[in-house]
Structure formats: C-alpha cells, structure tokens
Design a protein around this motif. Structure first.
Motif, short mmCIF file in Angstrom:
data_model
loop_
_atom_site.label_atom_id
_atom_site.label_comp_id
_atom_site.label_asym_id
_atom_site.label_seq_id
_atom_site.Cartn_x
_atom_site.Cartn_y
_atom_site.Cartn_z
N LYS A 101 88.38 21.62 63.17
CA LYS A 101 87.06 22.13 63.54
C LYS A 101 87.17 23.35 64.44
O LYS A 101 86.43 24.33 64.29
N GLU A 102 88.11 23.30 65.39
CA GLU A 102 88.30 24.45 66.28
C GLU A 102 88.75 25.67 65.48
O GLU A 102 88.29 26.80 65.74
N LEU A 103 89.62 25.44 64.52
CA LEU A 103 90.09 26.53 63.67
C LEU A 103 88.92 27.20 62.96
O LEU A 103 88.78 28.42 62.97
N VAL A 104 88.05 26.40 62.35
CA VAL A 104 86.95 26.94 61.56
C VAL A 104 85.92 27.62 62.45
O VAL A 104 85.45 28.72 62.16
N LEU A 105 85.58 26.98 63.55
CA LEU A 105 84.47 27.47 64.37
C LEU A 105 84.87 28.56 65.35
O LEU A 105 84.02 29.34 65.80
N SER A 106 86.17 28.63 65.69
CA SER A 106 86.56 29.56 66.75
C SER A 106 87.60 30.58 66.32
O SER A 106 87.58 31.71 66.81
N GLU A 107 88.50 30.21 65.42
CA GLU A 107 89.67 31.05 65.19
C GLU A 107 89.62 31.89 63.93
O GLU A 107 90.36 32.86 63.81
N LEU A 108 88.79 31.52 62.96
CA LEU A 108 88.72 32.35 61.76
C LEU A 108 88.06 33.68 62.10
O LEU A 108 87.30 33.77 63.06
N PRO A 109 88.34 34.70 61.32
CA PRO A 109 87.76 36.02 61.62
C PRO A 109 86.26 35.94 61.88
O PRO A 109 85.50 35.38 61.08
N ALA A 110 85.85 36.48 63.01
CA ALA A 110 84.47 36.31 63.45
C ALA A 110 83.48 36.92 62.48
O ALA A 110 82.34 36.46 62.37
N ALA A 111 83.88 37.97 61.77
CA ALA A 111 82.94 38.63 60.87
C ALA A 111 82.69 37.84 59.60
O ALA A 111 81.78 38.14 58.84
N SER A 112 83.53 36.83 59.35
CA SER A 112 83.44 36.13 58.07
C SER A 112 82.56 34.89 58.18
O SER A 112 82.87 33.96 58.90
N CYS A 113 81.43 34.91 57.48
CA CYS A 113 80.60 33.72 57.38
C CYS A 113 80.74 33.07 56.01
O CYS A 113 80.20 31.99 55.80
N GLU A 129 82.01 18.68 56.01
CA GLU A 129 80.62 18.33 55.76
C GLU A 129 79.83 18.29 57.06
O GLU A 129 78.68 18.76 57.13
N GLU A 130 80.43 17.75 58.11
CA GLU A 130 79.74 17.63 59.41
C GLU A 130 79.37 18.99 60.00
O GLU A 130 78.33 19.13 60.64
N ILE A 131 80.22 19.98 59.80
CA ILE A 131 79.95 21.29 60.39
C ILE A 131 79.33 22.27 59.40
O ILE A 131 79.20 23.47 59.68
N GLY A 132 78.94 21.77 58.23
CA GLY A 132 78.25 22.60 57.26
C GLY A 132 79.13 23.57 56.49
O GLY A 132 78.65 24.60 56.00
N LEU A 133 80.41 23.24 56.39
CA LEU A 133 81.34 24.11 55.66
C LEU A 133 81.44 23.63 54.22
O LEU A 133 81.84 22.50 53.96
#
Length: 484
Positions: A101-113, A129-133
C-alpha cells in the motif's frame, strides 16, 4: 502548455517464488516492449538479493519506464541462496500488504494516476481493492489446475476434504475416489489428481483455509483473469470457466510470444545458471539424452535421490541431471556429493550433473529426448513448446493436476507413482525413449509444439488474446483513474 499525460503504469506483484516470478516478468517485459506500458516490478528483498548474486547488477538495471522495487517478506533471515519455504511464504503474505500500500500510495511516480495491479497474491489483490486500485489476476499455472482449485470448496461441502484419517493418504483412497463432476476437467479425475492442499486431516488447516479464501478472491475481486496457457491446449476447461469467472484470456506460452515480438528479456532466474551443459549436449546424438530437473522448490529424500540415480543408470541412456545445492530434504549440500560414489563410477562419461541450467535452451536442444519433471507449469509449457515427451513425477500444489492432463489428455507424458523405485524409473525411461509408446508420444509432442507456435504467432489465439487484454482490460481500467 499542459503537462504530457501520464503513461499507463502496471504494478506487477507475483507470488515471490521462481515459478511465479518467471512468467510474470515475461508478461511485464512483453507489455512494456510491445505496448508501451510503464512497469514497476515488485520483488521481496530476499529474492532481490538472490537475483543480484545470480545475474549481477544488470539484472535490476531495468529500462526506461521499467523499474524494480523490493518489499520485506516478513520471514527471518535464511540461506541467502535458497528458496523460501512456500508454506511459510503463504502465511507471511499479509505482512507484505502495508508495504504494498505504501508503494502504491507514496512511491509510484506522483504524476501517474493511471495505475493497475497484475498479481496472483490474494492479500495483495484484496489490498488493491481496498485502496481503489484496479487489478487483474495473472494465473501462472494451467487453467486445469485453476479449475481443480475452484472445486476444493465443493470437495469440502461433500465431506471429501479434509480427509477422515491419515491412512487415506496411503491406502489407495486418493486413487480410487473418482471426481467426475468437475466442469471442464476429465471425467476420470481422481482425488489424487487435485492440488495437494486437500491432503490434510485437519479441519483448521491453515493452508487449506488460505486456498479456499484465495479461490473466492479470484472469482470476485479482479476485473479479469489472465492465464498462462493457450486455448488449443485447454479448450474445454477454458470454456467451462467462463461461467464462474470474470472475463478470461489465455495468452501463452509467453516465451514464444516474446521471441515473436523481438523482446527477449534479460532473464529472471534467482539461481546462477551453468551453461556448460549446453556444450556437453552438443556432442550427443538427437533424442539420446534424458533431462531430469525438479524445479526451484522440490526436495528429495536421500532414498529418493538414490532410487532415481540408479533408475537413470540402469536405463542405459545418457542423462543431464539438475541437482540444486538445497535439493536434498535433509539439507546436505553439493550436487554430486548427494549421489552414491558407485553411481558416479557406473555412469562416468554418459551423465552430466549440474546445479542449475538454462532450462528452456536445454529442452530446445535436439539431443534431449525426454524430460523427467516435477510437472511445474513453466517446465511443462517449455517441454510442450520444445516437443519433448515427459516422465511425470509430481510432488505438490498444482503439479498433480498438470501431470494428469499431460499423461491422459495431451498424451505427451508417462506417469510415475508418488514414490517410484529404481525399477519403475528405469522402465518409464525405456518406455519414453525407445519403448512401445515412444513413437506415439513423440508424434503427440510434435503436434502440440506446432499448435503452441501457431497460438503464439501473429494472428494466433494467444497473440489475439494479448491484444484483447490490452484493449479490453488494461486500457479501460486505467482510464478510470481511480487511484491518485
């Protein structure tokens, strides 16, 4: 001037063992090379260190838009060159969720949604699923084993699992109990042919509980299930699964698709490969060598190693045998040190023993006439692609189901018993290499080789299905931009 749109970004999080990492890495490279997806590939820290030791720093160099990250696996330190125990890994998976979760929410390139998860790990899929990915399951073994796994809940409901007592593991019960109601699977399926997670007498068995929870997850959480197989090989079971799963796509064999696309990868082996065995094979006659290898996890007892050794010796055929340093269940180290000295003397000049090898290249070598295998799915697909008949000695998990399909449905394998002695090994080798069934099996193997090549070629079923995965699943899901 507006900023350029973020590229679609795939997060690959395979179950952290070699058999799962290899096809996940192949698919990641294919989608990056041919379709322009950015990729973040997740290893555990233990496997990252193994990969660096085996292949050097270039193994994690990546490429523009392709990077590697690592998370802790939650297990205590162990032999740095050995595979982690699978059951321990299974039970430790929830500890990886916060890091994911930390990887997805904090570490992936910030510009990428525009992000999407590709995984076969139940807790990671549920966390997405919990974080809407958005997420997709990539099932790295056979479609038949997936269907067999899905039947475990029905076996429990019918009172067949857990087993009544341990004697049912030994008295022929697993062979005599026929399951003829599983959709898409052969009518003669025995309880023995189902994944070994059912082989417990404990109603509270932790691995059985994990299996049941995982099979439910695959039916309900991902938007699609992608299988590493091809339609022609498993048409009946793929058709039957359309009633119980999200959209499904068969996109294998990936090594063939990669070669067709010109996107050969740098490799993902966690063990150092010894390529000298290819030179040894170069001097051998066509179809004259038995290749024996049991993957990255299987361990044999000293007695099993000795019986297999003498079966190979007595067959009279030349052989190439992969024995990992951690192959023996009791923990003895050193490939040839595990074998009886008398065996080494007996087979001097006609046997080659190595600790690890480039298996796909070995199977494609013309000298190899048969493959003695544990029936891991990567090994079986590589054998099918090379047109090499198999001697099937399954040990655990999905391997029993894969063996059944190879031996009775595809007719490219001979089944060994669960603990074969030297006489059985010798007889099976003779049967496949030059006995009564040799010609029939080589013909079937050659036919499946051709079908695999057609499926993976332009316009073939797997090539078309991969395009459908990109257009119908990956692109639309990431356009929803649910995680920012």
């Amino acid at each position: 001037m507006p900023a350029p749109a973020a590229k679609p970004h795939l997060v690959f999080f395979p179950f952290p063992s070699q058999g799962h990492i290899t096809p996940a890495f192949q698919l990641a490279r294919l989608l990056h090379h041919c379709h322009g997806f950015d990729v973040t590939f997740v290893h555990t820290e233990h496997n990252r260190r193994r990969l660096l030791r085996a292949r050097g720093p270039d193994a994690l160099a990546g490429a523009p838009g392709f990077r590697f990250v690592a998370v802790p696996d939650g297990l205590p330190p162990s032999d740095e060159d050995a595979s982690r125990d699978v059951e321990a890994l299974l039970l430790s998976l929830p500890t990886m969720v916060p890091h994911f979760k930390e990887l997805v929410l904090s570490e992936l390139p910030a510009a990428s949604c525009r992000r999407l998860l590709v995984s076969d790990v139940d807790p990671i899929l549920r966390a997405a699923e919990e974080i809407g990915l958005p997420c997709v399951t990539f099932w790295i073994t056979s479609a038949s084993s997936f269907m067999a796994m899905q039947q475990i809940r029905h076996l429990v409901a019918k009172g067949l699992v857990p087993l009544k007592d341990a004697e049912q593991l030994r008295n022929g019960y697993l062979d005599s109990t026929v399951i003829d109601w599983a959709p898409g699977l052969p009518k003669g399926m025995r309880l023995r042919d189902f994944p070994t997670f059912i082989r417990t007498t404990d109603p509270d068995d932790a691995v059985l509980a994990l299996t049941l929870r995982s099979t439910e997850c695959y039916r309900t959480v991902p938007s699609a299930v992608v299988f590493h197989t091809f339609e022609e090989l498993e048409s009946q079971v793929i058709s039957a699964m359309s009633d119980i799963l999200p959209p499904i796509y068969a996109i294998g064999p990936l090594p063939l698709l990669l070669r067709e696309a010109g996107g050969a990868s740098a490799g993902s082996s966690l063990s150092k490969e010894n390529r000298a065995c290819l030179d040894w094979l170069d001097g051998k006659r066509p179809n004259s060598v038995v290749f024996a290898s049991f993957g990255s996890l299987v361990k044999l007892t000293g007695e099993q190693l000795a019986e297999l050794a003498w079966g190979l010796a007595s067959s009279g055929y030349e052989f190439l045998w992969v024995i990992r340093s951690d192959q023996k269940a009791t923990g003895a180290a050193g490939g040839t040190a595990l074998l009886p000295p008398e065996f080494l003397e007996e087979t001097e000049g006609r046997g080659c023993v190595t600790s690890w090898c480039p298996q796909e290249a070995v199977l494609r070598h013309g000298a190899v006439g048969a493959f003695l295998t544990h029936c891991g799915w990567n090994s079986m697909l590589e054998s099918v692609c090379a047109g090499v008949p198999m001697l099937c000695w399954p040990f655990a998990a999905d391997q029993q189901t894969n063996s059944r399909m190879a031996c009775t449905e595809w007719r490219v394998g001979v089944e060994l018993s669960e603990d074969p002695g030297r006489e059985e090994v010798e007889a099976a080798i003779r049967q496949v290499m030059g006995g009564g069934r040799a010609e029939e099996m080589r013909r079937s193997a050659a036919e499946w080789k051709d079908k695999a090549a057609l499926a993976a070629g332009p316009g073939g079923s797997s090539w078309v299905n991969l395009e459908r995965v990109v257009n119908e699943v990956l692109a639309p899901l990431m356009d929803k931009k649910r995680v920012c």
